[in-house]
Design a protein around this motif. Sequence first.
Motif, PDB file in Angstrom:
ATOM      1  N   TYR A 187      28.103  56.872  34.279  1.00 54.99           N
ATOM      2  CA  TYR A 187      28.130  55.381  33.947  1.00 54.99           C
ATOM      3  C   TYR A 187      28.975  54.773  33.512  1.00 54.99           C
ATOM      4  O   TYR A 187      29.225  53.520  33.410  1.00 54.99           O
ATOM      5  CB  TYR A 187      26.523  55.235  33.075  1.00 54.99           C
ATOM      6  CG  TYR A 187      25.590  55.753  33.898  1.00 54.99           C
ATOM      7  CD1 TYR A 187      24.941  55.031  35.255  1.00 54.99           C
ATOM      8  CD2 TYR A 187      24.567  56.768  33.493  1.00 54.99           C
ATOM      9  CE1 TYR A 187      23.923  55.491  36.124  1.00 54.99           C
ATOM     10  CE2 TYR A 187      23.590  57.434  34.566  1.00 54.99           C
ATOM     11  CZ  TYR A 187      23.269  56.671  35.455  1.00 54.99           C
ATOM     12  OH  TYR A 187      22.274  57.317  36.346  1.00 54.99           O
ATOM     13  N   GLY A 188      29.917  55.411  32.462  1.00 55.86           N
ATOM     14  CA  GLY A 188      31.037  54.826  32.026  1.00 55.86           C
ATOM     15  C   GLY A 188      31.994  54.409  33.171  1.00 55.86           C
ATOM     16  O   GLY A 188      32.706  53.392  32.938  1.00 55.86           O
ATOM     17  N   LYS A 189      32.130  55.393  33.974  1.00 57.84           N
ATOM     18  CA  LYS A 189      33.083  54.939  35.307  1.00 57.84           C
ATOM     19  C   LYS A 189      32.578  53.681  36.122  1.00 57.84           C
ATOM     20  O   LYS A 189      33.344  52.774  36.435  1.00 57.84           O
ATOM     21  CB  LYS A 189      33.188  56.179  36.222  1.00 57.84           C
ATOM     22  CG  LYS A 189      34.025  57.252  35.456  1.00 57.84           C
ATOM     23  CD  LYS A 189      35.326  56.846  35.096  1.00 57.84           C
ATOM     24  CE  LYS A 189      36.303  57.092  36.644  1.00 57.84           C
ATOM     25  NZ  LYS A 189      37.687  56.817  36.849  1.00 57.84           N
ATOM     26  N   LYS A 190      31.254  53.630  36.189  1.00 59.72           N
ATOM     27  CA  LYS A 190      30.783  52.468  36.907  1.00 59.72           C
ATOM     28  C   LYS A 190      30.868  51.361  36.061  1.00 59.72           C
ATOM     29  O   LYS A 190      31.314  50.042  36.579  1.00 59.72           O
ATOM     30  CB  LYS A 190      29.077  52.658  37.183  1.00 59.72           C
ATOM     31  CG  LYS A 190      28.379  51.661  37.792  1.00 59.72           C
ATOM     32  CD  LYS A 190      26.866  51.788  38.192  1.00 59.72           C
ATOM     33  CE  LYS A 190      26.614  50.670  38.996  1.00 59.72           C
ATOM     34  NZ  LYS A 190      25.130  50.471  38.930  1.00 59.72           N
ATOM     35  N   ARG A 191      30.710  51.242  34.582  1.00 61.80           N
ATOM     36  CA  ARG A 191      30.979  50.079  33.861  1.00 61.80           C
ATOM     37  C   ARG A 191      32.468  49.610  33.705  1.00 61.80           C
ATOM     38  O   ARG A 191      32.570  48.514  33.882  1.00 61.80           O
ATOM     39  CB  ARG A 191      30.483  50.470  32.279  1.00 61.80           C
ATOM     40  CG  ARG A 191      30.807  49.452  31.466  1.00 61.80           C
ATOM     41  CD  ARG A 191      29.762  48.440  31.616  1.00 61.80           C
ATOM     42  NE  ARG A 191      30.122  47.165  30.711  1.00 61.80           N
ATOM     43  CZ  ARG A 191      30.351  45.713  31.112  1.00 61.80           C
ATOM     44  NH1 ARG A 191      30.229  45.294  32.481  1.00 61.80           N
ATOM     45  NH2 ARG A 191      30.721  44.982  30.212  1.00 61.80           N
TER      46      ARG A 191
END
Length: 186
Positions: free
Chosen positions: A76-80
Amino acid sequence: MSKAFTRETDTADDDDDLDGAPALPAGTRNYITPGGYARLRAELLTLIDDDRPKVVEAVHWAAKNGDRSENGDYIYGKKRLREIDKRIRFLTKRLEIAEIADPSVHHGQDQVFFGATVTYADEAGLERTVTILGIDEADTLSGQVSWISPIARALLKSREGDVVKLVTPAGAQEIEVLKVAYGIER
């Protein structure tokens, strides 16, 4: 196949859709008020200086915790991070082509130009007030419309007391310009 060699669908065409923002009509300029420009620039600087470094730090921490394929913080960090980078690219491109138009130079005039707050009445007598702004700063929920919208196109260059024709999907109707004001930016 390794996830390293697959393309995720949410990153496709990042630059083409420009975050869902409306495209500029061919041959036109990206007009924006000084206040709108300042807000977009502040958002860009916040993303670059605050948001992105925090997410990069979180992703770095999550990457050190082992298996990345099952690490929610990492995924989710990479997506954000992709979302932030996409918004940074959008804002950078829009600010580069922005042409600042100061509506206060028309203060006291009764003719409608970019930046005007216009009160008009439709054929049924219903009064509405709109402020004509740039496409990147207009918020229709608060009575702001883009200068390329049908209502703005109909109102531009009209004067107080003029009756103009507004073409809508429901058909053409006449609207009367009741009041024009400048200098009040919402």
